[in-house]
Design an enzyme around this catalytic site. Structure first.
Site, PDB file in Angstrom:
ATOM      1  N   GLY A 144       2.942   2.319  10.676  1.00 46.63           N
ATOM      2  CA  GLY A 144       3.879   3.424  10.492  1.00 46.63           C
ATOM      3  C   GLY A 144       4.641   3.804  11.749  1.00 46.63           C
TER       4      GLY A 144
ATOM      5  N   ASN B 286       0.868  -1.185   0.000  1.00 53.04           N
ATOM      6  CA  ASN B 286       0.000   0.000   0.000  1.00 53.04           C
ATOM      7  C   ASN B 286       0.901   1.230   0.000  1.00 53.04           C
ATOM      8  OD1 ASN B 286      -1.793   2.042   0.474  1.00 53.04           O
ATOM      9  ND2 ASN B 286      -2.374   1.358   2.537  1.00 53.04           N
TER      10      ASN B 286
ATOM     11  N   SER C 243       3.901  -2.076  10.220  1.00 51.30           N
ATOM     12  CA  SER C 243       5.353  -2.135  10.379  1.00 51.30           C
ATOM     13  C   SER C 243       5.960  -3.482   9.983  1.00 51.30           C
ATOM     14  CB  SER C 243       5.763  -1.743  11.809  1.00 51.30           C
ATOM     15  OG  SER C 243       5.388  -0.403  12.079  1.00 51.30           O
TER      16      SER C 243
ATOM     17  N   GLU D 156      -6.689   4.631   7.708  1.00 48.48           N
ATOM     18  CA  GLU D 156      -6.575   6.062   7.365  1.00 48.48           C
ATOM     19  C   GLU D 156      -7.855   6.566   6.711  1.00 48.48           C
ATOM     20  OE1 GLU D 156      -2.849   5.408   5.398  1.00 48.48           O
ATOM     21  OE2 GLU D 156      -2.048   4.862   7.368  1.00 48.48           O
TER      22      GLU D 156
ATOM     23  N   LYS E 121       0.072   4.260  -0.199  1.00 54.68           N
ATOM     24  CA  LYS E 121      -0.571   5.440   0.429  1.00 54.68           C
ATOM     25  C   LYS E 121      -0.340   6.670  -0.456  1.00 54.68           C
ATOM     26  CE  LYS E 121      -0.033   3.128   4.817  1.00 54.68           C
ATOM     27  NZ  LYS E 121       0.031   3.220   6.272  1.00 54.68           N
TER      28      LYS E 121
ATOM     29  N   GLU F  82      -4.922  -4.868  10.622  1.00 52.77           N
ATOM     30  CA  GLU F  82      -3.866  -3.871  10.809  1.00 52.77           C
ATOM     31  C   GLU F  82      -4.111  -3.108  12.105  1.00 52.77           C
ATOM     32  OE1 GLU F  82      -2.026  -2.778   6.814  1.00 52.77           O
ATOM     33  OE2 GLU F  82      -3.855  -1.608   6.874  1.00 52.77           O
TER      34      GLU F  82
ATOM     35  N   HIS G 124      -9.302   1.033   4.882  1.00 57.67           N
ATOM     36  CA  HIS G 124      -8.020   1.247   5.572  1.00 57.67           C
ATOM     37  C   HIS G 124      -8.230   2.179   6.766  1.00 57.67           C
ATOM     38  CE1 HIS G 124      -3.926   2.468   6.404  1.00 57.67           C
ATOM     39  NE2 HIS G 124      -3.574   1.331   5.827  1.00 57.67           N
TER      40      HIS G 124
HETATM   41  P1  13P Z   1       3.338   0.379   7.532  1.00 56.11           P
HETATM   42  O1  13P Z   1       3.833  -0.910   6.925  1.00 56.11           O
HETATM   43  O2  13P Z   1       4.054   1.589   6.995  1.00 56.11           O
HETATM   44  O3  13P Z   1       3.277   0.301   9.011  1.00 56.11           O
HETATM   45  O4  13P Z   1       1.813   0.549   7.013  1.00 56.11           O
HETATM   46  C1  13P Z   1       0.934  -0.509   7.148  1.00 56.11           C
HETATM   47  C2  13P Z   1      -0.304  -0.182   6.410  1.00 56.11           C
HETATM   48  O5  13P Z   1      -1.073   0.665   6.799  1.00 56.11           O
HETATM   49  C3  13P Z   1      -0.568  -0.928   5.169  1.00 56.11           C
HETATM   50  O6  13P Z   1      -1.859  -0.708   4.713  1.00 56.11           O
END
Ligand code: 13P
Length: 246
Positions: A169, A9, A209, A95, A11, A163, A93
């Site tokens: 992140g 992803n 992560s 976010e 983002k 997640e 997601h």
């Molecule tokens: P990270 O791998 O940067 O922690 O992000 C995970 C994520 O949100 C994947 O959709």
């Protein structure tokens, strides 16, 4: 058996120059043929990425709306995603839920529409840190999953991504035991609320992560069927994560 699935992803990251670099290491691989691999660029680069990436690598939109077309400024639809030759979309997601205020119900409606259009949906769920600390992890992810179950008519088109928000992140990965425990509980919940066959076949990915350093141990857990990777999917390490089970 459930085919191992690794999604990247991206983002809101990338430009043509950096994307060319990602395409180069993805096309070079080598990628384990036993893993389903998908990358999710920002929507304005979807067609560019599709045109440059080898055909065995899927391309996913990061979001879409719940109808084919209309007065919905700023959005894209499953029909459009299909029209440019893609088969995948990420929905729900954290976010989208927390920054853009998408509700469980809206996400359910989007999943239902995308699946009805024939797309494969990566449906994301996960708890906040304060929810975990309050002992509410299962309550939260079960409630999110219940909405997904309510709206899913064809489970061959749905992949779940667990997640935990506190791991996204942050460099703070769930331990393999923590992740396995939630994945096993989710599979049991799906067995009891959808069917045993659906639960046995649905892929449950872990996200938060994931790195080249931790992917092997996580990927050995029996109920972890792959990963949804953020930051590390922008780097050559992503190839190592794709090959976690190789
Ligand atoms: P990270 O791998 O940067 O922690 O992000 C995970 C994520 O949100 C994947 O959709």
């Amino acid at each position: 058996g459930r085919k191992f699935f690794v999604g990247g992803n991206w983002k809101l990251n990338g430009n043509k120059k950096s994307i060319d670099g990602i395409i180069e290491f993805m096309n070079a691989g080598p990628l384990n043929a036993d893993t389903e691999v998908v990358v999710g660029p920002p929507s304005c680069y979807l067609e560019y990425v599709r045109s440059k990436l080898k055909g065995n690598i899927g391309v996913a939109a990061q979001n879409c709306f719940k109808v084919p077309s209309g007065a919905f400024t700023g959005d894209i639809s499953p029909a459009m995603i299909k029209d440019i030759g893609l088969r995948y979309v990420i929905l729900g997601h954290s976010e989208r839920r927390n920054v853009f205020g998408e509700t469980d119900e809206l996400i359910g409606e989007k999943i239902e529409h995308a699946v009805s259009e024939g797309l494969i949906v990566i449906a994301c769920i996960g708890e906040k840190l304060e929810e975990r600390e309050a002992g509410k992890t299962e309550e939260v992810v079960f409630s999110q999953t219940k909405t997904i179950i309510k709206h899913t008519k064809d489970w061959s088109k749905v992949v779940i991504a667990y997640e935990p928000i506190w791991a996204i992140g942050t460099g703070k990965t769930a331990t393999p035991e923590q992740a396995q425990s939630v994945h096993a509980s989710l599979r049991k919940f799906i067995s009891e609320n959808a069917s045993k066959e659906i639960a046995d076949n649905v892929r449950i990915l872990y996200g938060g992560s994931v790195s080249a350093a931790n992917c092997k141990e996580l990927g050995q857990k029996p109920d972890i069927d792959g990963f949804l990777v953020g930051g590390a999917s922008l780097k050559p390490d992503f190839v190592k994560i794709v090959n976690a089970r190789a």
